[in-house]
Design a protein around this motif. Structure first.
Motif, PDB file in Angstrom:
ATOM      1  N   HIS A 651     -85.082  -3.527  43.640  1.00  0.00           N
ATOM      2  CA  HIS A 651     -84.207  -4.427  44.396  1.00  0.00           C
ATOM      3  C   HIS A 651     -83.747  -3.765  45.688  1.00  0.00           C
ATOM      4  O   HIS A 651     -83.762  -4.396  46.758  1.00  0.00           O
ATOM      5  CB  HIS A 651     -83.005  -4.813  43.536  1.00  0.00           C
ATOM      6  CG  HIS A 651     -81.944  -5.556  44.278  1.00  0.00           C
ATOM      7  ND1 HIS A 651     -82.036  -6.889  44.591  1.00  0.00           N
ATOM      8  CD2 HIS A 651     -80.741  -5.140  44.792  1.00  0.00           C
ATOM      9  CE1 HIS A 651     -80.960  -7.270  45.257  1.00  0.00           C
ATOM     10  NE2 HIS A 651     -80.157  -6.224  45.379  1.00  0.00           N
ATOM     11  N   ALA A 652     -83.360  -2.512  45.611  1.00  0.00           N
ATOM     12  CA  ALA A 652     -82.897  -1.807  46.800  1.00  0.00           C
ATOM     13  C   ALA A 652     -84.005  -1.683  47.843  1.00  0.00           C
ATOM     14  O   ALA A 652     -83.751  -1.789  49.051  1.00  0.00           O
ATOM     15  CB  ALA A 652     -82.373  -0.420  46.410  1.00  0.00           C
ATOM     16  N   ARG A 653     -85.244  -1.456  47.388  1.00  0.00           N
ATOM     17  CA  ARG A 653     -86.359  -1.355  48.330  1.00  0.00           C
ATOM     18  C   ARG A 653     -86.593  -2.662  49.069  1.00  0.00           C
ATOM     19  O   ARG A 653     -87.017  -2.659  50.223  1.00  0.00           O
ATOM     20  CB  ARG A 653     -87.648  -0.961  47.587  1.00  0.00           C
ATOM     21  CG  ARG A 653     -87.757   0.500  47.209  1.00  0.00           C
ATOM     22  CD  ARG A 653     -89.207   0.856  46.874  1.00  0.00           C
ATOM     23  NE  ARG A 653     -89.794  -0.055  45.897  1.00  0.00           N
ATOM     24  CZ  ARG A 653     -89.770   0.133  44.592  1.00  0.00           C
ATOM     25  NH1 ARG A 653     -89.154   1.200  44.085  1.00  0.00           N
ATOM     26  NH2 ARG A 653     -90.323  -0.736  43.774  1.00  0.00           N
ATOM     27  N   MET A 654     -86.350  -3.777  48.396  1.00  0.00           N
ATOM     28  CA  MET A 654     -86.621  -5.074  49.013  1.00  0.00           C
ATOM     29  C   MET A 654     -85.509  -5.528  49.956  1.00  0.00           C
ATOM     30  O   MET A 654     -85.672  -6.521  50.667  1.00  0.00           O
ATOM     31  CB  MET A 654     -86.838  -6.136  47.920  1.00  0.00           C
ATOM     32  CG  MET A 654     -88.180  -6.023  47.229  1.00  0.00           C
ATOM     33  SD  MET A 654     -88.508  -7.406  46.103  1.00  0.00           S
ATOM     34  CE  MET A 654     -87.780  -6.795  44.589  1.00  0.00           C
ATOM     35  N   LEU A 655     -84.374  -4.841  49.958  1.00  0.00           N
ATOM     36  CA  LEU A 655     -83.277  -5.231  50.840  1.00  0.00           C
ATOM     37  C   LEU A 655     -83.612  -4.926  52.287  1.00  0.00           C
ATOM     38  O   LEU A 655     -84.153  -3.863  52.600  1.00  0.00           O
ATOM     39  CB  LEU A 655     -81.995  -4.490  50.455  1.00  0.00           C
ATOM     40  CG  LEU A 655     -81.296  -4.901  49.157  1.00  0.00           C
ATOM     41  CD1 LEU A 655     -80.095  -3.996  48.899  1.00  0.00           C
ATOM     42  CD2 LEU A 655     -80.850  -6.361  49.213  1.00  0.00           C
ATOM     43  N   PRO A 656     -83.296  -5.846  53.189  1.00  0.00           N
ATOM     44  CA  PRO A 656     -83.457  -5.529  54.617  1.00  0.00           C
ATOM     45  C   PRO A 656     -82.381  -4.551  55.053  1.00  0.00           C
ATOM     46  O   PRO A 656     -81.357  -4.378  54.374  1.00  0.00           O
ATOM     47  CB  PRO A 656     -83.280  -6.894  55.291  1.00  0.00           C
ATOM     48  CG  PRO A 656     -82.380  -7.646  54.359  1.00  0.00           C
ATOM     49  CD  PRO A 656     -82.742  -7.193  52.969  1.00  0.00           C
ATOM     50  N   GLU A 657     -82.611  -3.899  56.168  1.00  0.00           N
ATOM     51  CA  GLU A 657     -81.599  -2.997  56.702  1.00  0.00           C
ATOM     52  C   GLU A 657     -80.378  -3.801  57.133  1.00  0.00           C
ATOM     53  O   GLU A 657     -80.497  -4.846  57.772  1.00  0.00           O
ATOM     54  CB  GLU A 657     -82.154  -2.222  57.896  1.00  0.00           C
ATOM     55  CG  GLU A 657     -83.254  -1.236  57.533  1.00  0.00           C
ATOM     56  CD  GLU A 657     -82.758  -0.153  56.575  1.00  0.00           C
ATOM     57  OE1 GLU A 657     -81.596   0.277  56.705  1.00  0.00           O
ATOM     58  OE2 GLU A 657     -83.545   0.244  55.699  1.00  0.00           O
ATOM     59  N   ARG A 658     -79.204  -3.321  56.731  1.00  0.00           N
ATOM     60  CA  ARG A 658     -77.974  -4.018  57.100  1.00  0.00           C
ATOM     61  C   ARG A 658     -77.682  -3.813  58.578  1.00  0.00           C
ATOM     62  O   ARG A 658     -77.716  -2.677  59.075  1.00  0.00           O
ATOM     63  CB  ARG A 658     -76.788  -3.486  56.285  1.00  0.00           C
ATOM     64  CG  ARG A 658     -76.819  -3.900  54.827  1.00  0.00           C
ATOM     65  CD  ARG A 658     -75.678  -3.246  54.060  1.00  0.00           C
ATOM     66  NE  ARG A 658     -74.375  -3.599  54.579  1.00  0.00           N
ATOM     67  CZ  ARG A 658     -73.697  -4.688  54.203  1.00  0.00           C
ATOM     68  NH1 ARG A 658     -74.207  -5.504  53.320  1.00  0.00           N
ATOM     69  NH2 ARG A 658     -72.518  -4.947  54.716  1.00  0.00           N
ATOM     70  N   PRO A 659     -77.410  -4.883  59.313  1.00  0.00           N
ATOM     71  CA  PRO A 659     -77.054  -4.712  60.729  1.00  0.00           C
ATOM     72  C   PRO A 659     -75.720  -4.002  60.866  1.00  0.00           C
ATOM     73  O   PRO A 659     -74.842  -4.106  59.992  1.00  0.00           O
ATOM     74  CB  PRO A 659     -76.976  -6.159  61.248  1.00  0.00           C
ATOM     75  CG  PRO A 659     -76.691  -6.984  60.035  1.00  0.00           C
ATOM     76  CD  PRO A 659     -77.372  -6.288  58.893  1.00  0.00           C
ATOM     77  N   ALA A 660     -75.615  -3.238  61.925  1.00  0.00           N
ATOM     78  CA  ALA A 660     -74.361  -2.507  62.157  1.00  0.00           C
ATOM     79  C   ALA A 660     -73.219  -3.496  62.365  1.00  0.00           C
ATOM     80  O   ALA A 660     -73.340  -4.453  63.122  1.00  0.00           O
ATOM     81  CB  ALA A 660     -74.510  -1.604  63.372  1.00  0.00           C
ATOM     82  N   ARG A 661     -72.114  -3.261  61.656  1.00  0.00           N
ATOM     83  CA  ARG A 661     -70.966  -4.140  61.776  1.00  0.00           C
ATOM     84  C   ARG A 661     -70.140  -3.715  62.995  1.00  0.00           C
ATOM     85  O   ARG A 661     -69.877  -2.539  63.189  1.00  0.00           O
ATOM     86  CB  ARG A 661     -70.108  -4.065  60.510  1.00  0.00           C
ATOM     87  CG  ARG A 661     -68.975  -5.089  60.482  1.00  0.00           C
ATOM     88  CD  ARG A 661     -68.155  -5.002  59.205  1.00  0.00           C
ATOM     89  NE  ARG A 661     -68.960  -5.382  58.039  1.00  0.00           N
ATOM     90  CZ  ARG A 661     -69.187  -4.594  57.013  1.00  0.00           C
ATOM     91  NH1 ARG A 661     -68.681  -3.382  56.975  1.00  0.00           N
ATOM     92  NH2 ARG A 661     -69.920  -5.005  56.013  1.00  0.00           N
TER      93      ARG A 661
END
Length: 712
Positions: A651-661
Motif C-alpha cells: 500500500h505504501a509503495r502505491m501511494l503518490p508522493e504527498r505535495p508539500a503543504r
C-alpha cells in the motif's frame, strides 16, 4: 558484500512491479464554451453524408403529428367559443408533452424500419495495429464483482489472440478506507496470479476531483500518450472479448471516428423492478437505439461507458471547464458524457453508435427508490446542460441531444401541470354558471369540452406513447431465436402486457418523484454523488414508507377531490390516483426478489440472455463467487494493514508522493489522525477513535501507516 546502490545500477530485478506503467502525458486543455474558431476543426479524411432524409422523416413527422394534435386540442376546448386562459394553458402544456412523445414515436418508426433489414454479419477482426487501454473507474464499489469483471473480460480478450493490444486499468476514486484497501488486496491477488506481464494496473486518486470525468481525465493526462484508444467501462459493465476487439477494429478502420458507442443490454437482474427494466431494454431498447443511431448518423451521442474513444482526440477536445456559479447549475459538469461527445464532434471527429454490435452488457438498479436516487443525479446533470446547449460551434444534432436530455426530465413536471390544469378546468366547468349573454348570439355559453374529440385525442396520445413498445414486440416476434428465448409468442406478448401494466402503475410515482427532483434543482439544491446500489437486497419497509408517504397522501387527496368534483373526472384520473395511493406497496414490491423470480419461473419478462447466459456473464459470476469466498470485500482496512505488513508495504509503495503543504496550512483530518494513532496502543483503539475522514488521512501518510503496523 553487496554492490553500492546508485542510479547506474538500474532497477532492482527483485523489486515488485509498479502498480502503474511509466507515465506518458498528454495535454488536455480546458475548452472554451463561449468561443470557437471553426477553422481549427479537423477536416474528415473520409467522405460521408449526413442522414438528412432520416432527420426529415423523424423531425418533420414529429412536427406534423404535433401540429395535428395541437389543432385537435384547440378544437376540443373551443367548442363553447373562445378558449379561456386555463384552456389555453392546457393546450400549451399538451403541445409540449405531445411533441415529446411524437418525436420518440417517429424515431422508433425509423428504428423499426432499420432493424427489419438485416445486414450480413461482419467477420471477426483477425489483427489489430493499435493499443487500447481498458478503463474501469470505481467509486466505493463491491470489489469482488469489479475485479471479477475485469478478469473475465481480460480472459475473453486474450482468447481472441489479440490480447497483447489491450492494457487494463482499475482507476479508483473510492473515498472509503475499507473499499480502498479491499481494492488493493484484490489487485495484488490478481497481479500475483497473472503476473506483471498481464498488463493489469491499479491507481487510487487522493482526491476524487470532478468525479468520473476527473478520474478519466487524470488517466489521459498522465498515461494517455501510450494508447491510441481507451475503452471506458462502468463498474457494472461487461463486454465480450469479440465485442471489445470489434470496437478497436472499428476505430482503426475509421480515421475520423472520435467515439464509437455500443448498445449495452441489461443482464443479471432478478428483482421485479429490475426485471421490468431488463425486459424493456431488451425488447424495446433496440428499436429506440436504432432510430437514434439512424438520424444521428456520425453526429451522435455518448453515454459514458461501454464505448471506445480516440485518446488524443479526447485529450485535445474534451477538457471540461467549470461552469460559473454554484451547483446545481454551476461548478463541474455532472453529466460529462454528453458534453464530451459535443466537444469532440465540434473538433471535427465523428461520434456514432453500433446498435447491432452484440456482447455489451450492464446492470440496473434493483428498485424504484434506487432508480430515483440515480435519477436525481441524472436530472441535475441534464438540466445543467441548459448552460451548455448554447455553446459556440456545436453541431445542430448535438444541441438536439442536449434538448432531448433536458426535456426527458422537464416532461414530468409538464405532465403534472397538465393534470392540475385539467382538474381546474373540470372544477371550473362544474362550478361556473352558464353565461347567457356573453356569446356572439343569445344561446348559453358553458366552459366545456368536446367529449368525442377529447376521447379521440386521448386514444391518439396512448397510441403514440405505446407504439415504440408495440414495434419492439413485433420485431421480437419476427425474430425466431429471440421469440423462442422469450418463451414463445404467447409468453412474449403476455410479458409485454405485464410490463405495460406495471409500468403504468409506476409512472405516476415516477412522475411526482421527477417533478420533485426538478423543483429541488430549480431551487438550488445540489444532489452530490452517492455510490449506486447494485445488489438485489431489498430496502427496509420503514425507509419505503418514509420515502413515499407523501405520494400516498397526494393520491388520496387527489382522489377525494376528483370524486367530489365529478365522477367522470375521478374515472379519468383513476390510473394516476391508483398509482399514487399504492406508492408504498408498489415500491416495496419493486425491490422484491420473490416477485421477480416468480415471474421468471413462469417464463414472463424473460430475455434471450436469461435463456442462454452470455459466456462473459457466466465467467464473471463464477469469479465473483470465488472472490467473495476469499473475503476480498470483508474486513476493516486498519485491521487488515495491521495484520499484514506485506499488504501495508505494498500500500505504501502505491501511494503518490504527498505535495508539500504550504507553511501555516493545517489539515485537521491529518492532524487528528496523527494525534489519535500516536495515542492508541492497540489497533482496536485506533479503529474506535478514527473517523472515516481521519482513516483516509492516515492511509495517505507513510509515517502514520508505519505507526499503525506497529500497534498491538
Amino acid at each position: 558484500m553487496s554492490p553500492p546502490q546508485n542510479a547506474a545500477a538500474g532497477p532492482d530485478p527483485r523489486a515488485p512491479a509498479p502498480a502503474m506503467p511509466p507515465e506518458a502525458p498528454l495535454a488536455m486543455p480546458v475548452q472554451d464554451l463561449a468561443a470557437w474558431d471553426g477553422a481549427g476543426a479537423r477536416r474528415p479524411a473520409l467522405a460521408s453524408r449526413s442522414p438528412w432524409g432520416a432527420r426529415a422523416f423523424v423531425f418533420g413527422g414529429a412536427l406534423a403529428l404535433s401540429v395535428y394534435g395541437a389543432w385537435q386540442m384547440v378544437e376540443t376546448v373551443s367548442v363553447s367559443g373562445s378558449p379561456t386562459a386555463l384552456q389555453l394553458a392546457l393546450v400549451a402544456l399538451f403541445v409540449l408533452t405531445f411533441s415529446w412523445i411524437a418525436l420518440a414515436f417517429t424515431s422508433a418508426l425509423l428504428g423499426f424500419a432499420t432493424l427489419v433489414r438485416r445486414p450480413p454479419a461482419r467477420p471477426a477482426p483477425a489483427a489489430l495495429a493499435t493499443r487500447t487501454a481498458v478503463l474501469m473507474p470505481v467509486y466505493n464499489e463491491a470489489t469482488a464483482r469489479v475485479f471479477a469483471g475485469v478478469e473475465a473480460m481480460r480472459e475473453a480478450v486474450e482468447a481472441t489472440g489479440l490480447g497483447a493490444h489491450f492494457d487494463w486499468f482499475i482507476l479508483s476514486d473510492s473515498t472509503q478506507a475499507d473499499a480502498w484497501i479491499a481494492e488493493e488486496r484484490a489487485f495484488l491477488d490478481l497481479r500475483g496470479r497473472l503476473g506483471p506481464e498481464a498488463r493489469v494496473y491499479y491507481r487510487h486518486r487522493p482526491k476524487n476531483h470532478h468525479r468520473k470525468a476527473g478520474n478519466i481525465g487524470d488517466f489521459v493526462t498522465r498515461w494517455g500518450g501510450a494508447y491510441d484508444h481507451m475503452l471506458v467501462l462502468d463498474a457494472d459493465s461487461l463486454m465480450s472479448g469479440g465485442t471489445m476487439v470489434a470496437l478497436a477494429a472499428a476505430m482503426e478502420a475509421d480515421p475520423d471516428a472520435g467515439i464509437v458507442q455500443s448498445l449495452p443490454l441489461i443482464i443479471n437482474r432478478n428483482t421485479l423492478f429490475a426485471r421490468l427494466q431488463q425486459f424493456a431494454a431488451r425488447v424495446y431498447g433496440p428499436v429506440i437505439a436504432a432510430g437514434l443511431s439512424a438520424w444521428s448518423g456520425r453526429d451522435g451521442n455518448y453515454w459514458g461507458h461501454n464505448a471506445i474513444i480516440r485518446t488524443r482526440a479526447f485529450a485535445a477536445a474534451c477538457g471540461l471547464p467549470d461552469l460559473p456559479g454554484r451547483p446545481p447549475f454551476g461548478g463541474h459538469i455532472l453529466s460529462h458524457d454528453f458534453v464530451e461527445a459535443a466537444l469532440i464532434r465540434r473538433a471535427g471527429w465523428a461520434v456514432y453508435m453500433l446498435p447491432r454490435l452484440p456482447g455489451s452488457y450492464e446492470e440496473s438498479p434493483p428498485s424504484l427508490i434506487d432508480v430515483a436516487v440515480r435519477d436525481r443525479r441524472w436530472a441535475q446533470g441534464n438540466l445543467q446542460h441548459a448552460r451548455v446547449i448554447g455553446a459556440a460551434g456545436l453541431h445542430p444534432a448535438t444541441r438536439q441531444h442536449f434538448a432531448t436530455g433536458i426535456m426527458g426530465y422537464v416532461a414530468s413536471p409538464l405532465w403534472l401541470l397538465q393534470l392540475v390544469v385539467g382538474i381546474l378546468l373540470v372544477l371550473q366547468t362544474v362550478t361556473t354558471r352558464p353565461d347567457y349573454f356573453g356569446g356572439a348570439g343569445f344561446s348559453p355559453v358553458f366552459p366545456r369540452f368536446d367529449p368525442v374529440r377529447a376521447l379521440q385525442l386521448f386514444g391518439l396520445t396512448m397510441a403514440v406513447l405505446l407504439a415504440p413498445k408495440l414495434l419492439g414486440l413485433i420485431l421480437a416476434l419476427l425474430d425466431g431465436p429471440v421469440r423462442r428465448a422469450c418463451g414463445g409468442a404467447g409468453r412474449l406478448t403476455l410479458s409485454c402486457l405485464v410490463e405495460i401494466l406495471l409500468s403504468a402503475l409506476v409512472a405516476p410515482v415516477a412522475m411526482v418523484i421527477q417533478s420533485g427532483s426538478v423543483a429541488g434543482i430549480l431551487l438550488g439544491r445540489d444532489t452530490g454523488w452517492n455510490p449506486q446500489r447494485r445488489d438485489d437486497g431489498s430496502i427496509p419497509l420503514r425507509a419505503i414508507v418514509a420515502r413515499h408517504r407523501w405520494h400516498t397522501a397526494l393520491g388520496l387527496v387527489a382522489g377525494v377531490a376528483a370524486f367530489a368534483i365529478s365522477t367522470s373526472l375521478f374515472l379519468w384520473m383513476s390510473p394516476t390516483i391508483l398509482g399514487l395511493v399504492l406508492a408504498i406497496p408498489i415500491s416495496w414490491a419493486s425491490g422484491q426478489l420473490a416477485f421477480g423470480l416468480a415471474l421468471k419461473r413462469r417464463g414472463l419478462l424473460a430475455t434471450p440472455e436469461e435463456a442462454a447466459a452470455p459466456e462473459i456473464a457466466v465467467r464473471a459470476a463464477a469469479l465473483t463467487a470465488r472472490n467473495a469466498a476469499r473475503g476480498l470485500d470483508e474486513g476493516d482496512a486498519l485491521a487488515a494493514l495491521n495484520g499484514d505488513p506485506a499488504l501495508a508495504e505494498a500500500h505504501a509503495r502505491m501511494l503518490p508522493e504527498r505535495p508539500a503543504r504550504p507553511r501555516g496550512a493545517v489539515d485537521p483530518d491529518h492532524t487528528l489522525a496523527a494525534a489519535k494513532i500516536c495515542e492508541a496502543e492497540t489497533v482496536a483503539e485506533a479503529r474506535a477513535w478514527l473517523s472515516a475522514k481521519e482513516r483516509m488521512a492516515l492511509l495517505h501518510d507513510r509515517a502514520l501507516l508505519d505507526r499503525l503496523v506497529r500497534l498491538g
